[in-house]
Design a protein around this motif. Structure first.
Motif: not given
Length: 277
Positions: A38-45
Protein backbone atom coordinates in the motif's frame (compact mmCIF):
# COMPACT_ATOMS: atom_id res chain seq x y z
CA UNK A 1 -2.78 12.22 24.21
CA UNK A 2 -6.51 11.80 23.64
CA UNK A 3 -9.06 11.36 26.42
CA UNK A 4 -6.36 10.29 28.87
CA UNK A 5 -4.60 7.81 26.54
CA UNK A 6 -1.18 8.24 24.95
CA UNK A 7 -2.06 6.72 21.60
CA UNK A 8 0.87 4.99 19.88
CA UNK A 9 0.90 5.32 16.09
CA UNK A 10 3.11 5.55 13.03
CA UNK A 11 2.70 6.70 9.45
CA UNK A 12 4.41 5.16 6.41
CA UNK A 13 4.17 5.84 2.70
CA UNK A 14 3.22 8.74 0.49
CA UNK A 15 0.01 9.78 -1.19
CA UNK A 16 -3.64 9.27 -0.35
CA UNK A 17 -4.42 9.04 3.40
CA UNK A 18 -5.51 5.65 4.75
CA UNK A 19 -6.15 4.69 8.40
CA UNK A 20 -5.77 0.98 9.19
CA UNK A 21 -7.64 -0.15 12.33
CA UNK A 22 -6.80 -3.44 14.02
CA UNK A 23 -9.02 -5.81 15.96
CA UNK A 24 -8.84 -7.10 19.53
CA UNK A 25 -5.52 -8.44 20.73
CA UNK A 26 -3.51 -7.10 17.78
CA UNK A 27 -1.25 -4.05 17.56
CA UNK A 28 -0.30 -1.69 14.76
CA UNK A 29 2.33 -4.08 13.39
CA UNK A 30 -0.44 -6.49 12.45
CA UNK A 31 -0.73 -4.45 9.25
CA UNK A 32 2.87 -5.13 8.17
CA UNK A 33 1.75 -7.66 5.50
CA UNK A 34 -0.25 -4.83 3.87
CA UNK A 35 2.19 -1.94 4.14
CA UNK A 36 4.69 -2.93 1.45
CA UNK A 37 1.85 -3.16 -1.07
CA UNK A 38 0.00 0.00 0.00
CA UNK A 39 2.71 2.51 0.88
CA UNK A 40 3.91 3.23 -2.68
CA UNK A 41 0.51 4.85 -3.38
CA UNK A 42 -1.01 5.51 0.02
CA UNK A 43 0.04 7.22 3.24
CA UNK A 44 -0.87 4.66 5.88
CA UNK A 45 -1.53 5.42 9.55
CA UNK A 46 -1.40 2.40 11.88
CA UNK A 47 -1.92 2.50 15.64
CA UNK A 48 -2.38 0.43 18.79
CA UNK A 49 -5.98 0.61 20.01
CA UNK A 50 -6.24 2.28 23.40
CA UNK A 51 -5.11 0.14 26.33
CA UNK A 52 -3.30 -2.28 24.02
CA UNK A 53 0.42 -2.39 23.30
CA UNK A 54 1.95 1.05 23.71
CA UNK A 55 -1.35 2.97 23.78
CA UNK A 56 -1.57 3.31 27.55
CA UNK A 57 -3.13 4.11 29.94
CA UNK A 58 -6.70 3.66 28.76
CA UNK A 59 -7.92 6.21 31.38
CA UNK A 60 -11.61 5.75 30.50
CA UNK A 61 -13.82 2.65 30.15
CA UNK A 62 -13.67 1.26 26.63
CA UNK A 63 -16.49 1.85 24.17
CA UNK A 64 -16.75 1.69 20.39
CA UNK A 65 -17.67 5.38 20.40
CA UNK A 66 -14.48 6.25 22.29
CA UNK A 67 -12.30 4.13 20.01
CA UNK A 68 -13.93 5.82 17.00
CA UNK A 69 -13.02 9.18 18.55
CA UNK A 70 -9.42 7.96 18.81
CA UNK A 71 -9.35 7.42 15.03
CA UNK A 72 -10.61 10.93 14.38
CA UNK A 73 -8.11 12.37 16.88
CA UNK A 74 -5.26 10.66 15.03
CA UNK A 75 -6.53 12.04 11.73
CA UNK A 76 -6.59 15.49 13.31
CA UNK A 77 -3.03 15.05 14.57
CA UNK A 78 -1.97 14.14 11.04
CA UNK A 79 -3.89 17.08 9.57
CA UNK A 80 -6.17 14.87 7.49
CA UNK A 81 -9.64 16.29 6.83
CA UNK A 82 -10.64 12.89 5.45
CA UNK A 83 -9.19 9.42 4.84
CA UNK A 84 -10.01 5.94 3.66
CA UNK A 85 -10.63 3.51 6.55
CA UNK A 86 -9.53 -0.14 6.55
CA UNK A 87 -10.60 -2.27 9.50
CA UNK A 88 -10.09 -5.90 10.47
CA UNK A 89 -12.42 -7.71 12.89
CA UNK A 90 -13.21 -5.29 15.76
CA UNK A 91 -11.37 -2.67 13.72
CA UNK A 92 -14.04 -2.99 11.04
CA UNK A 93 -16.72 -2.31 13.64
CA UNK A 94 -14.77 0.72 14.86
CA UNK A 95 -14.60 1.98 11.27
CA UNK A 96 -18.39 1.76 11.00
CA UNK A 97 -18.72 3.88 14.15
CA UNK A 98 -16.26 6.44 12.76
CA UNK A 99 -18.36 6.72 9.59
CA UNK A 100 -21.49 7.19 11.65
CA UNK A 101 -19.91 9.94 13.76
CA UNK A 102 -18.11 11.80 10.95
CA UNK A 103 -19.35 10.56 7.60
CA UNK A 104 -17.85 13.49 5.67
CA UNK A 105 -14.37 12.49 6.85
CA UNK A 106 -14.61 8.92 5.48
CA UNK A 107 -13.64 8.54 1.81
CA UNK A 108 -14.30 4.80 1.78
CA UNK A 109 -14.57 1.71 3.97
CA UNK A 110 -12.76 -1.62 3.59
CA UNK A 111 -14.16 -4.03 6.18
CA UNK A 112 -12.23 -7.27 6.50
CA UNK A 113 -13.30 -10.36 8.49
CA UNK A 114 -15.77 -8.29 10.41
CA UNK A 115 -19.44 -7.80 11.35
CA UNK A 116 -22.05 -5.20 12.24
CA UNK A 117 -23.26 -6.95 15.40
CA UNK A 118 -20.50 -7.17 17.99
CA UNK A 119 -22.23 -10.03 19.78
CA UNK A 120 -21.78 -12.33 16.80
CA UNK A 121 -18.08 -13.21 17.30
CA UNK A 122 -18.37 -13.55 21.07
CA UNK A 123 -21.27 -16.01 21.29
CA UNK A 124 -20.28 -18.90 23.56
CA UNK A 125 -20.50 -21.75 21.07
CA UNK A 126 -19.03 -25.12 22.15
CA UNK A 127 -16.12 -24.57 19.75
CA UNK A 128 -15.35 -21.13 21.17
CA UNK A 129 -15.48 -22.42 24.76
CA UNK A 130 -13.12 -25.31 23.95
CA UNK A 131 -10.63 -23.25 21.97
CA UNK A 132 -10.78 -20.42 24.48
CA UNK A 133 -9.89 -22.76 27.33
CA UNK A 134 -7.03 -24.26 25.34
CA UNK A 135 -5.51 -20.80 24.77
CA UNK A 136 -5.28 -20.41 28.56
CA UNK A 137 -4.19 -23.82 29.88
CA UNK A 138 -1.26 -26.10 29.21
CA UNK A 139 2.29 -25.30 28.15
CA UNK A 140 3.16 -22.15 26.22
CA UNK A 141 3.56 -24.21 23.07
CA UNK A 142 0.12 -25.77 23.53
CA UNK A 143 -1.48 -22.35 24.12
CA UNK A 144 0.19 -20.91 21.02
CA UNK A 145 -1.05 -23.87 18.98
CA UNK A 146 -4.62 -23.38 20.21
CA UNK A 147 -4.54 -19.69 19.32
CA UNK A 148 -3.33 -20.46 15.81
CA UNK A 149 -6.11 -23.03 15.38
CA UNK A 150 -8.54 -20.24 16.19
CA UNK A 151 -7.39 -17.92 13.37
CA UNK A 152 -5.97 -20.31 10.73
CA UNK A 153 -7.33 -23.23 8.76
CA UNK A 154 -5.97 -26.72 9.37
CA UNK A 155 -4.23 -26.58 5.98
CA UNK A 156 -2.62 -23.19 6.71
CA UNK A 157 -1.35 -24.46 10.04
CA UNK A 158 -0.09 -27.75 8.62
CA UNK A 159 1.83 -26.04 5.81
CA UNK A 160 4.39 -24.46 8.17
CA UNK A 161 6.51 -25.34 11.17
CA UNK A 162 4.22 -24.41 14.09
CA UNK A 163 6.95 -22.89 16.25
CA UNK A 164 8.26 -20.74 13.41
CA UNK A 165 4.74 -19.69 12.50
CA UNK A 166 3.92 -18.82 16.12
CA UNK A 167 7.02 -16.63 16.30
CA UNK A 168 6.07 -14.85 13.06
CA UNK A 169 2.50 -14.24 14.20
CA UNK A 170 3.72 -13.09 17.60
CA UNK A 171 5.82 -10.37 15.98
CA UNK A 172 2.81 -9.16 14.03
CA UNK A 173 0.45 -9.35 17.02
CA UNK A 174 3.00 -7.61 19.28
CA UNK A 175 2.71 -10.35 21.90
CA UNK A 176 3.54 -13.95 22.66
CA UNK A 177 0.55 -15.94 21.42
CA UNK A 178 0.60 -17.99 24.62
CA UNK A 179 -0.36 -14.90 26.64
CA UNK A 180 -3.76 -13.23 26.79
CA UNK A 181 -3.37 -9.62 27.95
CA UNK A 182 -6.11 -8.52 30.39
CA UNK A 183 -7.34 -5.86 27.95
CA UNK A 184 -8.25 -8.58 25.45
CA UNK A 185 -11.36 -9.63 27.36
CA UNK A 186 -12.29 -5.99 27.95
CA UNK A 187 -12.11 -5.45 24.20
CA UNK A 188 -14.31 -8.49 23.58
CA UNK A 189 -16.90 -7.34 26.15
CA UNK A 190 -16.88 -3.83 24.67
CA UNK A 191 -17.34 -5.24 21.19
CA UNK A 192 -20.25 -7.42 22.35
CA UNK A 193 -22.14 -4.31 23.52
CA UNK A 194 -21.88 -2.64 20.11
CA UNK A 195 -24.31 -3.00 17.22
CA UNK A 196 -24.00 -0.99 14.02
CA UNK A 197 -27.00 -2.56 12.29
CA UNK A 198 -29.48 0.20 13.26
CA UNK A 199 -27.43 2.87 11.50
CA UNK A 200 -25.89 1.05 8.53
CA UNK A 201 -28.41 2.51 6.09
CA UNK A 202 -27.12 5.98 7.04
CA UNK A 203 -23.78 5.04 5.48
CA UNK A 204 -25.25 4.54 2.02
CA UNK A 205 -23.08 6.13 -0.64
CA UNK A 206 -19.75 5.49 1.05
CA UNK A 207 -17.75 3.19 -1.28
CA UNK A 208 -17.47 -0.02 0.76
CA UNK A 209 -15.68 -3.32 0.37
CA UNK A 210 -16.69 -6.18 2.69
CA UNK A 211 -14.35 -9.18 2.55
CA UNK A 212 -14.87 -12.39 4.53
CA UNK A 213 -12.95 -15.66 4.80
CA UNK A 214 -14.66 -18.94 3.97
CA UNK A 215 -13.56 -20.76 7.14
CA UNK A 216 -13.59 -17.83 9.59
CA UNK A 217 -15.25 -19.02 12.81
CA UNK A 218 -14.88 -15.65 14.53
CA UNK A 219 -16.26 -13.27 11.88
CA UNK A 220 -18.24 -15.79 9.89
CA UNK A 221 -19.15 -15.26 6.23
CA UNK A 222 -22.80 -15.04 7.36
CA UNK A 223 -21.85 -12.01 9.45
CA UNK A 224 -20.00 -10.51 6.49
CA UNK A 225 -22.95 -11.03 4.16
CA UNK A 226 -25.33 -9.50 6.73
CA UNK A 227 -23.02 -6.49 6.98
CA UNK A 228 -22.82 -6.08 3.20
CA UNK A 229 -26.61 -6.33 2.85
CA UNK A 230 -27.02 -3.56 5.41
CA UNK A 231 -24.68 -1.21 3.53
CA UNK A 232 -26.40 -0.15 0.32
CA UNK A 233 -24.03 -0.53 -2.61
CA UNK A 234 -21.35 -2.47 -0.72
CA UNK A 235 -19.24 -4.99 -2.64
CA UNK A 236 -18.95 -8.39 -0.97
CA UNK A 237 -16.01 -10.73 -1.56
CA UNK A 238 -15.37 -14.11 0.10
CA UNK A 239 -11.88 -15.62 0.00
CA UNK A 240 -11.97 -19.41 -0.11
CA UNK A 241 -9.69 -21.73 1.83
CA UNK A 242 -8.69 -19.26 4.52
CA UNK A 243 -9.79 -18.00 7.95
CA UNK A 244 -9.63 -15.01 10.30
CA UNK A 245 -5.94 -14.31 9.71
CA UNK A 246 -6.39 -13.94 5.96
CA UNK A 247 -4.65 -10.54 5.97
CA UNK A 248 -1.49 -12.49 6.84
CA UNK A 249 -1.93 -15.86 5.16
CA UNK A 250 -3.45 -14.46 1.96
CA UNK A 251 -1.81 -11.05 2.01
CA UNK A 252 -1.24 -10.85 -1.75
CA UNK A 253 -4.94 -11.35 -2.52
CA UNK A 254 -6.10 -9.05 0.25
CA UNK A 255 -3.63 -6.38 -0.87
CA UNK A 256 -4.82 -6.61 -4.46
CA UNK A 257 -8.42 -6.15 -3.31
CA UNK A 258 -7.47 -3.20 -1.11
CA UNK A 259 -5.40 -1.49 -3.79
CA UNK A 260 -8.20 -1.81 -6.35
CA UNK A 261 -10.86 -0.67 -3.90
CA UNK A 262 -8.89 2.32 -2.60
CA UNK A 263 -7.88 3.48 -6.06
CA UNK A 264 -11.46 3.33 -7.37
CA UNK A 265 -12.86 5.01 -4.26
CA UNK A 266 -10.28 7.78 -4.57
CA UNK A 267 -11.26 8.38 -8.19
CA UNK A 268 -14.89 8.60 -7.11
CA UNK A 269 -13.96 10.97 -4.29
CA UNK A 270 -12.23 13.40 -6.64
CA UNK A 271 -14.94 13.22 -9.29
CA UNK A 272 -17.52 14.10 -6.62
CA UNK A 273 -15.48 16.92 -5.04
CA UNK A 274 -16.34 20.38 -6.48
CA UNK A 275 -13.35 22.11 -8.07
CA UNK A 276 -12.59 25.50 -6.48
CA UNK A 277 -12.68 28.42 -8.92
Amino acid sequence: MHRGCNLSWFVEGQGVPVVLIQGSGVGANGWRPQLDALTPRFQCLCFDNRAYGRSVPSAEPLSLELMAEDVLALMDAQGWPSAHLVGHSMGGLIAQYVARRARARVRSLALLCTFANGKAPSRLTPWLVRIGLRTRIGTRRMRRRAFMEMVLTHEELSAADPDTLAEKLGRLFDRDLSESPPILMQQVRTMARADARPFLSELAGIPTLVASAEHDRIATPDSGRELARGLPGARYIELTGTAHAMTITRAAEVNALLTEHLAQAERNFHSATPVAR
